[in-house]
Design a protein around this motif. Sequence first.
Motif, PDB file in Angstrom:
ATOM      1  N   UNK A 111      -3.497  -5.011  10.156  1.00  0.00           N
ATOM      2  CA  UNK A 111      -3.045  -5.206   8.773  1.00  0.00           C
ATOM      3  C   UNK A 111      -1.846  -4.337   8.421  1.00  0.00           C
ATOM      4  N   UNK A 112      -1.652  -3.244   9.147  1.00  0.00           N
ATOM      5  CA  UNK A 112      -0.485  -2.398   8.912  1.00  0.00           C
ATOM      6  C   UNK A 112       0.810  -3.195   9.016  1.00  0.00           C
ATOM      7  N   UNK A 113       0.784  -4.281   9.779  1.00  0.00           N
ATOM      8  CA  UNK A 113       1.988  -5.062  10.023  1.00  0.00           C
ATOM      9  C   UNK A 113       2.080  -6.313   9.141  1.00  0.00           C
ATOM     10  N   UNK A 114       1.177  -6.410   8.160  1.00  0.00           N
ATOM     11  CA  UNK A 114       1.144  -7.603   7.313  1.00  0.00           C
ATOM     12  C   UNK A 114       1.721  -7.389   5.924  1.00  0.00           C
ATOM     13  N   UNK A 115       1.851  -6.147   5.484  1.00  0.00           N
ATOM     14  CA  UNK A 115       2.335  -5.891   4.131  1.00  0.00           C
ATOM     15  C   UNK A 115       3.124  -4.589   4.110  1.00  0.00           C
ATOM     16  N   UNK A 116       4.004  -4.406   3.127  1.00  0.00           N
ATOM     17  CA  UNK A 116       4.808  -3.188   3.080  1.00  0.00           C
ATOM     18  C   UNK A 116       3.956  -1.947   2.855  1.00  0.00           C
ATOM     19  N   UNK A 117       4.322  -0.869   3.541  1.00  0.00           N
ATOM     20  CA  UNK A 117       3.667   0.428   3.367  1.00  0.00           C
ATOM     21  C   UNK A 117       4.745   1.442   2.990  1.00  0.00           C
ATOM     22  N   UNK A 118       4.499   2.162   1.897  1.00  0.00           N
ATOM     23  CA  UNK A 118       5.440   3.180   1.444  1.00  0.00           C
ATOM     24  C   UNK A 118       4.751   4.538   1.450  1.00  0.00           C
ATOM     25  N   UNK A 136       0.865  -1.176   0.000  1.00  0.00           N
ATOM     26  CA  UNK A 136       0.000   0.000   0.000  1.00  0.00           C
ATOM     27  C   UNK A 136       0.902   1.227   0.000  1.00  0.00           C
ATOM     28  N   UNK A 137       0.560   2.201  -0.848  1.00  0.00           N
ATOM     29  CA  UNK A 137       1.352   3.420  -0.979  1.00  0.00           C
ATOM     30  C   UNK A 137       0.486   4.611  -0.591  1.00  0.00           C
ATOM     31  N   UNK A 138       1.006   5.485   0.264  1.00  0.00           N
ATOM     32  CA  UNK A 138       0.337   6.740   0.627  1.00  0.00           C
ATOM     33  C   UNK A 138       1.039   7.856  -0.128  1.00  0.00           C
ATOM     34  N   UNK A 139       0.300   8.575  -0.982  1.00  0.00           N
ATOM     35  CA  UNK A 139       0.944   9.605  -1.798  1.00  0.00           C
ATOM     36  C   UNK A 139       0.333  10.980  -1.558  1.00  0.00           C
ATOM     37  N   UNK A 140       1.109  12.001  -1.941  1.00  0.00           N
ATOM     38  CA  UNK A 140       0.627  13.367  -1.817  1.00  0.00           C
ATOM     39  C   UNK A 140       0.379  13.758  -0.374  1.00  0.00           C
ATOM     40  N   UNK A 141      -0.746  14.447  -0.149  1.00  0.00           N
ATOM     41  CA  UNK A 141      -1.089  14.919   1.192  1.00  0.00           C
ATOM     42  C   UNK A 141      -1.992  13.934   1.925  1.00  0.00           C
TER      43      UNK A 141
END
Length: 271
Positions: A167-174, A146-151
């Motif tokens: 779930x935050x701890x189950x897959x990469x977050x960028x 999951x990618x968080x972009x912009x603001x």
Amino acid sequence: MNDSILSNPKAPRVKRVAALARKRERQSAGRFLVEGPQAVREVLAHHPEIVDAVYATIDNAPWQLELDRLADAAEVPVERVTDAVLSAMAETVNPQGVLAVARTNAVPLAEALVGARLVAILHEVRDPGNAGTVLRAADAAGADAVVFSGESIDPFHPKVVRSTTGSLFHLPVAVTDSLESAAAGARAAGLTVLAADVRGTELLEARAEGALAGPAAWVFGNEARGLDEGARALADRSLKLPIYGAAESLNLAAAASVLLYETAFAQRAGD
């Protein structure tokens, strides 16, 4: 486990933990709050290496033995605290008896996308409940990142962390400053960039064409405004969900859940 009980709600350590509810303090400390037994269990089970400490009240809750066991196995200190101290530390009004302090573990965009087949990109998503629910749906649908972009909201905001239910701890977050970099990174990783947008073509048409069967990165926009023209132009294709009833639309989290699962179904059917 520390046998002493932390009982002073005004102690400096309590204040330092409580300060992590604020983004500036999280960024400065490189730490965030993990509140509630479910979230603490998941971080201890999947990423114990990022946990600094666990703080728990003494109330003989059913989850305590399991969390103590996980923490002991990972050599993570567990400190007993009073209800007043936990309330002072927590961002929630009624904390559930336990919280942890963990080091932020966002990964570089390119690393998150290596080998990915299904990715969710949240662009300008501001509501913590929506952000956390989309991340949880992505996890459930088997997404790779999951990618968080912009603001978009900080993925380590306490309300986001809670709404992911672990779930935050189950897959990469960028996290990336712009949708341009997120879209470019997705393409470089071999993903088709799909925009969820009410002005796009029908999802069923794309499904019939096999457009969902390949590696895909879905872009989900702001809850109120959706994606602007510039954001849509960064996608390879814009798609919309059909509305068969009288509802004006689906909210962000519901629409994202359907689109992620539709793509997961199509990808697995082609395997």
